[in-house]
Design a protein around this motif. Structure first.
Motif, PDB file in Angstrom:
ATOM      1  N   MET A   1     109.988 -38.081  -8.189  1.00 48.04           N
ATOM      2  CA  MET A   1     110.245 -37.872  -9.601  1.00 48.04           C
ATOM      3  C   MET A   1     109.259 -38.668 -10.468  1.00 48.04           C
ATOM      4  O   MET A   1     108.802 -38.197 -11.498  1.00 48.04           O
ATOM      5  CB  MET A   1     111.683 -38.275  -9.943  1.00 48.04           C
ATOM      6  N   THR A   2     108.911 -39.884 -10.026  1.00 46.54           N
ATOM      7  CA  THR A   2     107.952 -40.694 -10.780  1.00 46.54           C
ATOM      8  C   THR A   2     106.615 -39.991 -10.888  1.00 46.54           C
ATOM      9  O   THR A   2     105.977 -39.987 -11.957  1.00 46.54           O
ATOM     10  CB  THR A   2     107.776 -42.067 -10.108  1.00 46.54           C
ATOM     11  N   ALA A   3     106.170 -39.355  -9.798  1.00 49.55           N
ATOM     12  CA  ALA A   3     104.889 -38.642  -9.821  1.00 49.55           C
ATOM     13  C   ALA A   3     104.935 -37.491 -10.818  1.00 49.55           C
ATOM     14  O   ALA A   3     103.946 -37.227 -11.515  1.00 49.55           O
ATOM     15  CB  ALA A   3     104.549 -38.134  -8.418  1.00 49.55           C
ATOM     16  N   ARG A   4     106.055 -36.802 -10.898  1.00 53.46           N
ATOM     17  CA  ARG A   4     106.175 -35.695 -11.849  1.00 53.46           C
ATOM     18  C   ARG A   4     106.100 -36.207 -13.283  1.00 53.46           C
ATOM     19  O   ARG A   4     105.447 -35.587 -14.137  1.00 53.46           O
ATOM     20  CB  ARG A   4     107.484 -34.935 -11.604  1.00 53.46           C
ATOM     21  N   ILE A   5     106.752 -37.326 -13.558  1.00 48.39           N
ATOM     22  CA  ILE A   5     106.702 -37.902 -14.901  1.00 48.39           C
ATOM     23  C   ILE A   5     105.279 -38.348 -15.229  1.00 48.39           C
ATOM     24  O   ILE A   5     104.790 -38.132 -16.348  1.00 48.39           O
ATOM     25  CB  ILE A   5     107.690 -39.081 -15.021  1.00 48.39           C
ATOM     26  N   ASP A   6     104.593 -38.953 -14.277  1.00 50.22           N
ATOM     27  CA  ASP A   6     103.210 -39.385 -14.520  1.00 50.22           C
ATOM     28  C   ASP A   6     102.313 -38.196 -14.832  1.00 50.22           C
ATOM     29  O   ASP A   6     101.451 -38.269 -15.725  1.00 50.22           O
ATOM     30  CB  ASP A   6     102.679 -40.140 -13.303  1.00 50.22           C
ATOM     31  N   ARG A   7     102.484 -37.108 -14.096  1.00 54.12           N
ATOM     32  CA  ARG A   7     101.677 -35.910 -14.366  1.00 54.12           C
ATOM     33  C   ARG A   7     101.995 -35.340 -15.740  1.00 54.12           C
ATOM     34  O   ARG A   7     101.094 -34.891 -16.468  1.00 54.12           O
ATOM     35  CB  ARG A   7     101.937 -34.848 -13.285  1.00 54.12           C
ATOM     36  N   LEU A   8     103.265 -35.360 -16.118  1.00 54.89           N
ATOM     37  CA  LEU A   8     103.647 -34.856 -17.437  1.00 54.89           C
ATOM     38  C   LEU A   8     103.082 -35.733 -18.539  1.00 54.89           C
ATOM     39  O   LEU A   8     102.532 -35.232 -19.532  1.00 54.89           O
ATOM     40  CB  LEU A   8     105.174 -34.792 -17.535  1.00 54.89           C
ATOM     41  N   ARG A   9     103.183 -37.055 -18.391  1.00 57.05           N
ATOM     42  CA  ARG A   9     102.671 -37.970 -19.418  1.00 57.05           C
ATOM     43  C   ARG A   9     101.188 -37.732 -19.686  1.00 57.05           C
ATOM     44  O   ARG A   9     100.724 -37.852 -20.824  1.00 57.05           O
ATOM     45  CB  ARG A   9     102.881 -39.419 -18.976  1.00 57.05           C
ATOM     46  N   ALA A  10     100.445 -37.397 -18.645  1.00 58.37           N
ATOM     47  CA  ALA A  10      98.999 -37.210 -18.795  1.00 58.37           C
ATOM     48  C   ALA A  10      98.666 -36.046 -19.719  1.00 58.37           C
ATOM     49  O   ALA A  10      97.543 -35.965 -20.240  1.00 58.37           O
ATOM     50  CB  ALA A  10      98.362 -36.995 -17.427  1.00 58.37           C
ATOM     51  N   SER A  11      99.627 -35.144 -19.952  1.00 53.87           N
ATOM     52  CA  SER A  11      99.376 -33.973 -20.795  1.00 53.87           C
ATOM     53  C   SER A  11      99.958 -34.115 -22.205  1.00 53.87           C
ATOM     54  O   SER A  11      99.816 -33.203 -23.022  1.00 53.87           O
ATOM     55  CB  SER A  11      99.975 -32.720 -20.150  1.00 53.87           C
ATOM     56  N   LEU A  12     100.583 -35.258 -22.506  1.00 49.65           N
ATOM     57  CA  LEU A  12     101.298 -35.398 -23.778  1.00 49.65           C
ATOM     58  C   LEU A  12     100.431 -36.027 -24.863  1.00 49.65           C
ATOM     59  O   LEU A  12      99.641 -36.936 -24.604  1.00 49.65           O
ATOM     60  CB  LEU A  12     102.555 -36.253 -23.579  1.00 49.65           C
ATOM     61  N   GLU A  13     100.654 -35.535 -26.089  1.00 46.28           N
ATOM     62  CA  GLU A  13     100.015 -36.118 -27.270  1.00 46.28           C
ATOM     63  C   GLU A  13     100.994 -36.956 -28.078  1.00 46.28           C
ATOM     64  O   GLU A  13     100.588 -37.740 -28.941  1.00 46.28           O
ATOM     65  CB  GLU A  13      99.428 -35.000 -28.147  1.00 46.28           C
ATOM     66  N   GLU A  14     102.269 -36.759 -27.820  1.00 40.55           N
ATOM     67  CA  GLU A  14     103.340 -37.521 -28.440  1.00 40.55           C
ATOM     68  C   GLU A  14     104.523 -37.484 -27.485  1.00 40.55           C
ATOM     69  O   GLU A  14     104.511 -36.734 -26.512  1.00 40.55           O
ATOM     70  CB  GLU A  14     103.730 -36.945 -29.815  1.00 40.55           C
ATOM     71  N   PRO A  15     105.551 -38.298 -27.694  1.00 39.39           N
ATOM     72  CA  PRO A  15     106.730 -38.213 -26.826  1.00 39.39           C
ATOM     73  C   PRO A  15     107.258 -36.780 -26.783  1.00 39.39           C
ATOM     74  O   PRO A  15     107.215 -36.059 -27.772  1.00 39.39           O
ATOM     75  CB  PRO A  15     107.727 -39.162 -27.489  1.00 39.39           C
ATOM     76  N   LEU A  16     107.744 -36.383 -25.610  1.00 36.37           N
ATOM     77  CA  LEU A  16     108.240 -35.018 -25.437  1.00 36.37           C
ATOM     78  C   LEU A  16     109.737 -35.042 -25.194  1.00 36.37           C
ATOM     79  O   LEU A  16     110.225 -35.745 -24.288  1.00 36.37           O
ATOM     80  CB  LEU A  16     107.548 -34.334 -24.257  1.00 36.37           C
ATOM     81  N   LEU A  17     110.472 -34.259 -25.989  1.00 46.08           N
ATOM     82  CA  LEU A  17     111.907 -34.088 -25.798  1.00 46.08           C
ATOM     83  C   LEU A  17     112.121 -32.863 -24.923  1.00 46.08           C
ATOM     84  O   LEU A  17     111.813 -31.735 -25.324  1.00 46.08           O
ATOM     85  CB  LEU A  17     112.603 -33.910 -27.143  1.00 46.08           C
ATOM     86  N   VAL A  18     112.639 -33.081 -23.710  1.00 44.86           N
ATOM     87  CA  VAL A  18     112.860 -32.004 -22.745  1.00 44.86           C
ATOM     88  C   VAL A  18     114.330 -31.608 -22.820  1.00 44.86           C
ATOM     89  O   VAL A  18     115.212 -32.418 -22.520  1.00 44.86           O
ATOM     90  CB  VAL A  18     112.501 -32.456 -21.321  1.00 44.86           C
TER      91      VAL A  18
END
Length: 345
Positions: A1-18
């Protein structure tokens, strides 16, 4: 799960509400009908109401905050500044609610879905197991009586066989379409009695550890005429052309074209009216898509269906569907079922 969050963070320009429940589950394994994750640079916050609070507190790697049941109203008061939101999931009224406080909602699309499209080894194992169960179910189904039974009755037998073979659930309402009903790609099982000399399209799948299979096979109930046999051969050739074409880097529209070209060069031109296939995983229909309208490019690790068809209006239908993993040099076909025209009784 940590790896998935790290990959997602790399694509964000601001905090993301999922807020899409399937995306919340993908990122942290948390199932709820009323939850949201806020992925920030230095932490992840999980929001849900009292009904799910105990389960939420047990999730590692997140900071849990209990909210009112009116989740977006609560978050509008709780959050501030620019916050990305899942524009394909939040309604217009939800967007209004989220922006009613000091939050500045920023629409974002497909950020988690793009991650979900490329499966890791754990996900591939679950899908492969779902395919193995589906193989066994179809093998047993081919020995069942069809003629004289209703489509709905056969659909119930499919569910029972899946249970017997170890499926955790059925992936979707099984399509059992006979005779003229088989000419409808998304027919539902009805009380129509299956008769001799017909095609019967079976489109079904099961779930293992949250991940789905999705197969289609077409049976015949005794002797059918030459047109139906010819149509079956064309669909089989079209599917093989697609299987030979699919690989990492190919556009979804080009994969679709490989199969469509085979059909359109025969007397059945124009009778393949849907897309070639779609992504498969936590949901039965997800990215990427393969169709005449697709804008996707296939990548290694995608799992897709390959399902051309020919539909003879008012008379019969043929569809053949496999589940395959896209690789750099081609595919790994997880479907073990035979694809010759099988006669059932």
């Amino acid at each position: 799960m940590t790896a998935r969050i790290d990959r997602l963070r790399a694509s964000l320009e601001e905090p993301l509400l999922v807020t899409n429940p399937m995306n919340v589950y993908y990122l942290f394994g948390f199932k709820s009908s009323n939850a949201a994750l806020l992925v920030e640079p230095d932490r992840v916050r999980l929001f849900t109401d009292f009904r799910y609070a105990e389960a939420a507190r047990a999730i590692d790697g997140v900071h849990f905050e209990e909210t009112r049941r009116a989740l977006l109203w609560d978050l509008a008061d709780r959050l501030s500044g620019p916050v990305g939101f899942e524009a394909d999931h939040v309604s217009y009224s939800g967007w209004e609610t989220l922006g009613s406080g000091s939050t500045q909602p920023v629409p974002r699309r497909g950020l988690v879905e793009r991650l979900r499209a490329v499966k890791d080894e754990q996900e591939l194992t679950a899908i492969r197991q779902a395919c193995e169960v589906t193989d066994r179910m179809f093998d047993r189904l081919a020995g069942e009586r069809f003629v004289g039974r209703t489509e709905r009755d056969v659909a119930w037998t499919i569910e029972q066989l899946f249970h017997d073979e170890g499926a955790h659930a059925v992936a979707f309402e099984s399509i059992v379409a006979s005779g003229p009903n088989a000419a409808r790609p998304h027919a539902r099982a009805t009380d129509r009695e299956i008769r001799p000399g017909e095609t019967v399209v079976i489109d079904t799948g099961c779930v293992i550890d949250g991940y789905s299979s999705d197969y289609t096979r077409t049976f015949v109930t005794g002797s059918v005429d030459g047109v139906v046999k010819e149509a079956y051969a064309v669909v089989l050739a079209a599917q093989q052309a697609a299987l030979d074409t699919i690989r990492a880097g190919i556009a979804g529209v080009d994969a679709d074209a490989a199969a469509r070209k085979v059909v359109d060069e025969t007397a059945f031109a124009g009778m393949f009216g849907h897309g070639l296939g779609h992504g498969l995983g936590l949901e039965v229909h997800e990215a990427p898509r393969m169709s005449t309208e697709s804008t996707d490019t296939l990548a290694a690790g995608n799992v897709v269906t390959v399902e051309p068809g020919v539909y003879l209006e008012g008379r019969a239908g043929i569809r053949i569907e496999d589940n395959v993993v896209v690789a750099d040099g081609g595919i790994d076909n997880m479907t073990g079922l035979r694809k010759d025209l099988v006669t059932v009784g």
